[in-house]
Design an enzyme around this catalytic site. Structure first.
Site, PDB file in Angstrom:
ATOM      1  N   SER A 145      42.837  34.028  41.209  1.00 42.12           N
ATOM      2  CA  SER A 145      41.755  34.740  40.556  1.00 42.12           C
ATOM      3  C   SER A 145      40.475  33.915  40.393  1.00 42.12           C
ATOM      4  O   SER A 145      39.416  34.485  40.176  1.00 42.12           O
ATOM      5  CB  SER A 145      42.203  35.218  39.180  1.00 42.12           C
ATOM      6  OG  SER A 145      42.439  34.120  38.326  1.00 42.12           O
ATOM      7  N   SER A 184      46.189  30.700  40.502  1.00 45.18           N
ATOM      8  CA  SER A 184      44.770  31.086  40.495  1.00 45.18           C
ATOM      9  C   SER A 184      43.756  29.948  40.608  1.00 45.18           C
ATOM     10  O   SER A 184      42.577  30.208  40.807  1.00 45.18           O
ATOM     11  CB  SER A 184      44.461  31.901  39.248  1.00 45.18           C
ATOM     12  OG  SER A 184      44.978  33.198  39.381  1.00 45.18           O
ATOM     13  N   LYS A 200      34.284  29.346  34.891  1.00 41.34           N
ATOM     14  CA  LYS A 200      34.922  30.621  35.206  1.00 41.34           C
ATOM     15  C   LYS A 200      34.651  31.565  34.040  1.00 41.34           C
ATOM     16  O   LYS A 200      34.719  31.152  32.877  1.00 41.34           O
ATOM     17  CB  LYS A 200      36.431  30.405  35.406  1.00 41.34           C
ATOM     18  CG  LYS A 200      37.189  31.672  35.791  1.00 41.34           C
ATOM     19  CD  LYS A 200      38.665  31.391  36.060  1.00 41.34           C
ATOM     20  CE  LYS A 200      39.421  32.646  36.496  1.00 41.34           C
ATOM     21  NZ  LYS A 200      40.837  32.393  36.779  1.00 41.34           N
TER      22      LYS A 200
END
Lengths: 95, 483
Positions: B150, B174, B75
């Site tokens: 997210s 997330s 990420k």
């Protein structure tokens, strides 16, 4: 509770956060909506409840007062927007 | 090769059925073929192939780890020295971090191959991946819907098999919410279990990194590498890391599953509820006992979270001042103009909304009413979890109220977006670990089942998830077009 455009401008100033003039009304509206959600919290009595700042109720770890970091000035300055002679440049503060 | 799990690929690499270079090239080709998902912000083919070559050498020398040679993706919130780390923001669009996150270092030490950096909501603030400066990510199950957020890029990439597995971070859901919406397995560990060093901070008392994978077994392998004490993170917890794979096959006979009535009430889509009921029936067949419980303070999680998280974010993001690193506006006239415009131009709308909310909640005259009150509510929520987990082994429930919503559907209504996190947020406030595992489909879209355990019970959660995955195959489904 609802916030006005003036409130939003005041908060934005506290945060040193530029927001477009045409967006101020929308932010006032959104923040008011968020505050409405929070009304629920006031319905609960929390008089004798200890505030919880951290999931583990942990004390911050301490370490010996010794220098452990190495100097990485150059590595840090390489990524700065504007530097000169090892200094970070900003607009003139003192006339 | 993309239909295999991490565990299977690891065996293939050890047996030299294929090399890491071959495997890496294969995944790089897939990434190239499926750019329409927009799951990656940066792809790093040269680095990946160099790491793959080194991994093959290491395997040849018999020095390998389960992750050696496995192509993974990070990420874009984890700092990677030498590779741009954007955090999904214009503010950091050209940011070359001077050091790598501990999590990144650990994968490097294990010999994993990094394919690139994954798209995400800006500064991890969002539930749809639509707040990214680099454009929204599409859900591989239906490209007109969101992948969640997210960690939306992570979930889409793993679901579409554009990486064997990926890292994610979870501040209010997330990892779990995108995992649920994309039909993969996601684990948010106990707060403090995985180092936050080099993981760009959103809300420091809630943020936690974790694995996003195909299966629970893969999550166990990834977590084994990610978890552990790190003296560079002052909130890292110094307790030993168990062997996460050793207990995967333990029987679930006698397992006590608590179902909080607050999780199954109004607002939950009835088809999602029916899917979850089938999953819970499966657990009953495995020998588990189902117990109805109540956690009365769960309803306060959203208001408490939207005070605490923005408050912490407004403090954390004050470091972006246009002076030391990150975006700087053109021709500032004075220092205030430099700060104000750099931040105003560098941050997107959702980030600004949360900075404003947090600044307000912490300002004179409002601190007690909002921030202190929210911290007290946080205590009540945490006590609900402690009480429930004293009587049951695991709490189960939905991850999301419905399957993936349409791109653009909630972008004009931030409050509706916030409410979609209703089942995940309380877990972060308490700090306990939780997982999302694939539990079926509604109209072709994946549904996740949430498993919530006691502090540091990741091994137990992985066992409970793995046993379900032994008798179901929801986690093996591949979206059409990515087979």
């Amino acid at each position: 509770m609802s916030l006005t455009a003036d409130d939003v401008n005041k908060i934005a100033h506290l945060a040193r956060l530029g927001i477009d003039k045409q967006d101020v009304g929308a932010y006032a509206n959104d923040l008011s909506g968020m505050l409405d959600l929070m009304i629920r919290m006031s319905e609960v009595n929390t008089d004798h409840v200890e505030p919880m700042a951290h999931p583990m109720d942990q004390a911050q770890r301490l370490r010996a007062d010794e220098v452990t970091e190495i100097n990485q000035r150059e590595a840090f300055q390489v990524i700065a927007p504007q530097v000169e002679a090892g200094l970070y440049l900003v607009p003139k503060v003192i006339e | 090769m993309h239909t295999k799990t991490l565990a299977e690929l690891s065996l293939g690499l050890q047996a030299k059925t294929y090399s890491s270079v071959e495997l890496t090239q294969f995944f790089l080709n897939r990434i190239d073929q499926h750019q329409q998902l927009n799951s990656y912000i940066t792809v790093t083919p040269e680095l990946a192939l160099a790491q793959a070559k080194a991994a093959d050498q290491r395997i040849a020398n018999g020095m390998s780890d389960l992750l050696t040679g496995i192509p993974i993706a990070q990420k874009d919130i984890f700092c990677t020295q030498g590779v741009i780390t954007t955090c999904g923001s214009k503010m950091l669009a050209n940011f070359n971090a001077p050091y790598s996150a501990t999590v990144v270092d650990k994968f490097n030490q294990a010999g994993a191959v990094m394919l690139g950096k994954l798209n995400m909501d800006e500064f991890a603030m969002g539930s749809s991946n639509e707040t990214s400066y680099f454009g929204s990510v599409k859900n591989p199950w239906n490209i007109n819907t969101v992948p969640g957020g997210s960690s939306g890029g992570s979930a889409a990439a793993v679901s579409a098999r554009l990486a064997v597995c990926a890292t994610g971070t979870d501040t209010g859901g997330s990892i779990r919410q995108p995992a649920a919406l994309c039909g993969i397995t996601g684990l948010k560990p106990t707060y403090g279990r995985v180092s936050r060093y080099g993981m760009i901070a959103y809300a420091s008392s809630l943020d936690q990194g974790g694995p996003m994978t195909r299966s629970a077994e893969d999550a166990a392998i990834m977590l084994q590498t990610m978890a552990g004490f790190d003296e560079k993170d002052s909130t890292s917890v110094d307790i030993p890391v168990p062997d996460y794979r050793i207990g995967l096959n333990k029987s679930l006979v006698g397992l006590k599953i608590g179902l909080p009535k607050e999780f199954f009430g109004e607002g939950l889509d009835e088809n999602v509820a029916a899917t979850l009921a089938s999953a819970i029936a499966e657990y009953r067949k495995l020998g588990a006992e189902i117990i109805d419980i109540s956690m009365p303070n769960l309803k306060l999680a959203i208001p408490a979270y939207y005070v605490i998280a923005p408050a912490e974010c407004s403090a954390n993001l004050s470091r972006f001042d246009g002076v030391r690193y990150g975006y700087r506006c053109e021709s500032p006239v004075d220092l205030t103009d430099l700060y104000t415009r750099s931040r105003g131009e560098g941050f997107g709308k959702e980030v600004k909304r949360r900075i404003l909310m947090g600044t307000y909640a912490l300002s004179t005259g409002y601190y007690d009413a909002y921030y202190l009150k929210a911290q007290k509510i946080r205590r009540l929520i945490s006590e609900d979890f402690k009480a429930a987990l004293a009587t049951v082994d695991v709490i189960m429930g939905p991850v999301t109220p419905s399957t993936a919503f349409g791109i653009g559907e909630k972008m004009d209504d931030p409050i509706a977006m916030y409410l979609s996190d209703i089942y995940t947020i309380a877990i972060n406030l308490a700090g306990v670990p939780a997982m999302s595992i694939p539990a079926g489909f509604v109209a072709g879209m994946p549904v996740g089942l949430q498993l919530i355990g006691d502090y540091f019970s990741e091994d137990r959660l992985l066992n409970i998830a793995h046993q379900y995955q032994q008798v179901t195959d929801w986690h093996n489904f591949i979206p059409t077009g990515f087979e």
